[in-house]
Write a protein that holds these residues in place. Structure first.
Motif, PDB file in Angstrom:
ATOM      1  N   MET A 174      -3.498  -2.302  -2.478  1.00  0.00           N
ATOM      2  CA  MET A 174      -4.915  -1.888  -3.287  1.00  0.00           C
ATOM      3  C   MET A 174      -4.426  -1.869  -4.767  1.00  0.00           C
ATOM      4  O   MET A 174      -3.522  -1.341  -5.265  1.00  0.00           O
ATOM      5  N   GLY A 175      -5.213  -2.594  -5.707  1.00  0.00           N
ATOM      6  CA  GLY A 175      -4.854  -2.722  -7.145  1.00  0.00           C
ATOM      7  C   GLY A 175      -3.788  -3.472  -7.667  1.00  0.00           C
ATOM      8  O   GLY A 175      -3.035  -4.239  -6.771  1.00  0.00           O
ATOM      9  N   GLY A 176      -3.515  -3.574  -8.708  1.00  0.00           N
ATOM     10  CA  GLY A 176      -2.602  -4.464  -9.471  1.00  0.00           C
ATOM     11  C   GLY A 176      -2.302  -3.806 -10.736  1.00  0.00           C
ATOM     12  O   GLY A 176      -2.912  -2.658 -11.234  1.00  0.00           O
ATOM     13  N   ASP A 177      -1.589  -4.664 -11.814  1.00  0.00           N
ATOM     14  CA  ASP A 177      -1.581  -4.381 -13.009  1.00  0.00           C
ATOM     15  C   ASP A 177      -3.173  -3.948 -13.718  1.00  0.00           C
ATOM     16  O   ASP A 177      -2.886  -3.071 -14.281  1.00  0.00           O
ATOM     17  N   SER A 178      -3.816  -4.803 -13.334  1.00  0.00           N
ATOM     18  CA  SER A 178      -5.308  -4.424 -14.020  1.00  0.00           C
ATOM     19  C   SER A 178      -5.618  -3.273 -13.498  1.00  0.00           C
ATOM     20  O   SER A 178      -6.442  -2.324 -14.424  1.00  0.00           O
ATOM     21  N   GLN A 236     -13.213 -12.694   3.283  1.00  0.00           N
ATOM     22  CA  GLN A 236     -13.773 -12.533   2.004  1.00  0.00           C
ATOM     23  C   GLN A 236     -13.737 -11.275   1.374  1.00  0.00           C
ATOM     24  O   GLN A 236     -13.798 -10.228   2.048  1.00  0.00           O
ATOM     25  N   THR A 237     -13.757 -10.998   0.035  1.00  0.00           N
ATOM     26  CA  THR A 237     -13.692  -9.589  -0.433  1.00  0.00           C
ATOM     27  C   THR A 237     -14.075  -9.942  -1.936  1.00  0.00           C
ATOM     28  O   THR A 237     -14.014 -10.898  -2.584  1.00  0.00           O
ATOM     29  N   VAL A 238     -14.832  -8.682  -2.597  1.00  0.00           N
ATOM     30  CA  VAL A 238     -15.327  -8.720  -3.640  1.00  0.00           C
ATOM     31  C   VAL A 238     -14.079  -7.964  -4.524  1.00  0.00           C
ATOM     32  O   VAL A 238     -14.390  -7.562  -5.843  1.00  0.00           O
ATOM     33  N   ARG A 239     -13.324  -7.255  -4.053  1.00  0.00           N
ATOM     34  CA  ARG A 239     -12.410  -6.403  -4.609  1.00  0.00           C
ATOM     35  C   ARG A 239     -11.364  -7.286  -5.247  1.00  0.00           C
ATOM     36  O   ARG A 239     -10.920  -8.305  -4.794  1.00  0.00           O
ATOM     37  N   PRO A 240     -10.861  -6.670  -6.417  1.00  0.00           N
ATOM     38  CA  PRO A 240      -9.670  -7.475  -7.135  1.00  0.00           C
ATOM     39  C   PRO A 240      -8.685  -7.833  -6.288  1.00  0.00           C
ATOM     40  O   PRO A 240      -8.086  -6.744  -5.496  1.00  0.00           O
ATOM     41  N   THR A 241      -7.873  -8.910  -6.286  1.00  0.00           N
ATOM     42  CA  THR A 241      -6.860  -9.227  -5.649  1.00  0.00           C
ATOM     43  C   THR A 241      -5.521  -9.876  -6.576  1.00  0.00           C
ATOM     44  O   THR A 241      -5.935 -10.253  -7.405  1.00  0.00           O
ATOM     45  N   VAL A 242      -4.437  -9.829  -5.920  1.00  0.00           N
ATOM     46  CA  VAL A 242      -3.353 -10.680  -6.671  1.00  0.00           C
ATOM     47  C   VAL A 242      -2.883 -11.680  -5.726  1.00  0.00           C
ATOM     48  O   VAL A 242      -2.374 -11.768  -4.670  1.00  0.00           O
ATOM     49  N   PRO A 243      -3.117 -12.941  -6.537  1.00  0.00           N
ATOM     50  CA  PRO A 243      -3.064 -14.219  -5.702  1.00  0.00           C
ATOM     51  C   PRO A 243      -1.386 -14.094  -5.021  1.00  0.00           C
ATOM     52  O   PRO A 243      -1.182 -14.664  -3.986  1.00  0.00           O
ATOM     53  N   ALA A 244      -0.419 -13.711  -5.838  1.00  0.00           N
ATOM     54  CA  ALA A 244       1.073 -13.903  -5.274  1.00  0.00           C
ATOM     55  C   ALA A 244       1.074 -12.681  -4.134  1.00  0.00           C
ATOM     56  O   ALA A 244       1.917 -13.188  -3.053  1.00  0.00           O
ATOM     57  N   MET A 245       0.412 -11.872  -4.150  1.00  0.00           N
ATOM     58  CA  MET A 245       0.566 -10.879  -3.008  1.00  0.00           C
ATOM     59  C   MET A 245      -0.307 -11.414  -1.552  1.00  0.00           C
ATOM     60  O   MET A 245       0.168 -11.204  -0.613  1.00  0.00           O
ATOM     61  N   PRO A 261       3.510  -7.677 -11.824  1.00  0.00           N
ATOM     62  CA  PRO A 261       4.798  -8.116 -12.726  1.00  0.00           C
ATOM     63  C   PRO A 261       5.027  -7.281 -13.965  1.00  0.00           C
ATOM     64  O   PRO A 261       6.105  -7.406 -14.219  1.00  0.00           O
ATOM     65  N   HIS A 262       3.782  -7.034 -14.553  1.00  0.00           N
ATOM     66  CA  HIS A 262       3.924  -6.302 -15.926  1.00  0.00           C
ATOM     67  C   HIS A 262       4.435  -4.773 -15.547  1.00  0.00           C
ATOM     68  O   HIS A 262       5.348  -4.444 -16.371  1.00  0.00           O
ATOM     69  N   THR A 263       4.047  -4.524 -14.536  1.00  0.00           N
ATOM     70  CA  THR A 263       4.657  -2.980 -14.145  1.00  0.00           C
ATOM     71  C   THR A 263       6.115  -3.110 -13.901  1.00  0.00           C
ATOM     72  O   THR A 263       7.078  -2.380 -14.148  1.00  0.00           O
ATOM     73  N   ALA A 264       6.357  -4.139 -13.041  1.00  0.00           N
ATOM     74  CA  ALA A 264       7.711  -4.422 -12.502  1.00  0.00           C
ATOM     75  C   ALA A 264       8.567  -4.522 -13.675  1.00  0.00           C
ATOM     76  O   ALA A 264       9.928  -4.132 -13.791  1.00  0.00           O
TER      77      ALA A 264
END
Length: 301
Positions: A51-55, A20-29, A247-250
């Motif tokens: 760590m991190g994603g587009d957001s 479990q985590t409270v940090r932002p995650t990317v479901p696809a990753m 995805p947006h960055t890619a």
């Protein structure tokens, strides 16, 4: 075989124990985390952390407290702006860590990209596996006549078979001597010395951690058609992972980096002269023959 049964069991155990985590995650990753993707004959690549994603890119650019905006289109537009104008810092806020198994000669090309943290399997401490990269016969080619560091025409099946036989013979002989030197009841040579006789197609492994900005620089160079095939295979798989992660960055990366070309000041002058209706040749362009050829190749597709 890229992974042993023991390694697969370890990976399955890790994937079966989510945290479990409270940090932002990317479901696809999250879906592909730890999953090994086989490459070449014995290699693989897998994501072990990120760590991190587009957001996170958007958050850093706006120095905001939230994940981004409520409109995905606005986030995508900002990312495209950042990529288009080469604002690199927001992309440095994301990081990814890979576990890579690769031939030694590929690793020596890869390590040239110095903006990463690397920890490689130590042949001073452990014994390397008896695994060697043997290229597919279709990848065995002559030296290029126009590129001093590239391949030219594919060699005949008969010649390719002979080359493969030489590569396999030498790799097996060197590894046999490696084992003989290591044998404590034989020559008893230290691991750090015995390893120096191994061929460059032996496999190594490492953990490689890098930020998103420098990862894209790596991918722009190593996915290029002029890059060596073996490292290009890894870069192409990493681009697939990039699309799942950001995805947006890619998409912006493919639009403004992979699918784009930078013209020199001299080339722009030639293009402006052409748009003005002037007939320009290489002799009247002010460009070298090589610059002219490169420009024409881009314009003519």
């Amino acid at each position: 075989m890229a992974l042993t049964d023991e390694q697969r069991s370890e990976i399955e155990a890790v994937r079966a124990a989510p945290h479990q985590t409270v940090r932002p995650t990317v479901p696809a990753m999250e879906a592909l985390l730890f999953e090994p993707f086989p490459l070449l004959d014995h290699g693989f690549i897998r994501v072990v952390d990120y760590m991190g994603g587009d957001s996170a890119v958007v958050q850093a650019a706006r120095v905001s407290y939230g994940k981004g905006t409520k409109k995905t289109s606005e986030d995508a537009g900002l990312i495209r702006y950042l990529m288009r104008h080469r604002h690199s810092t927001p992309f440095e806020m994301c990081e990814i860590k890979f576990h890579v198994k690769l031939p030694l000669f590929v690793a020596r090309q890869w390590i040239r990209h110095r903006m990463a943290s690397v920890n490689e399997y130590s042949a001073r401490y452990s014994v390397l596996d008896k695994e060697f990269y043997l290229p597919d016969a279709t990848q065995i080619a002559a030296q290029s006549k126009v590129n001093n560091q590239g391949r030219g025409e594919t060699l005949s099946p008969e010649t390719a078979a002979e080359v493969l036989s030489i590569l396999q013979r030498d790799a097996l002989q060197c590894y046999g001597d490696y084992e003989r030197m290591l044998d404590p009841e034989g020559l008893g040579v230290a691991r750090e010395l015995a390893r120096i006789n191994l061929t460059l197609n032996a496999y190594t492994q490492w953990y490689w951690k890098i930020d998103l900005h420098n990862l894209m620089h790596f991918l722009a160079l190593r996915s290029d058609p002029h890059a060596q095939y073996e490292i290009r295979v890894y870069a192409q798989k990493m681009i697939e992972i990039l699309k799942a992660w950001v995805p947006h960055t890619a998409q912006a990366f493919e639009e403004y980096r992979l699918g784009a070309y930078s013209f020199s000041a001299g080339m722009l002058k030639v293009l402006r002269r052409r748009l003005a209706g002037e007939s320009v040749t290489q002799e009247t362009s002010g460009l070298t023959k090589r610059e002219w050829t490169e420009m024409q190749a881009v314009l003519e597709g």
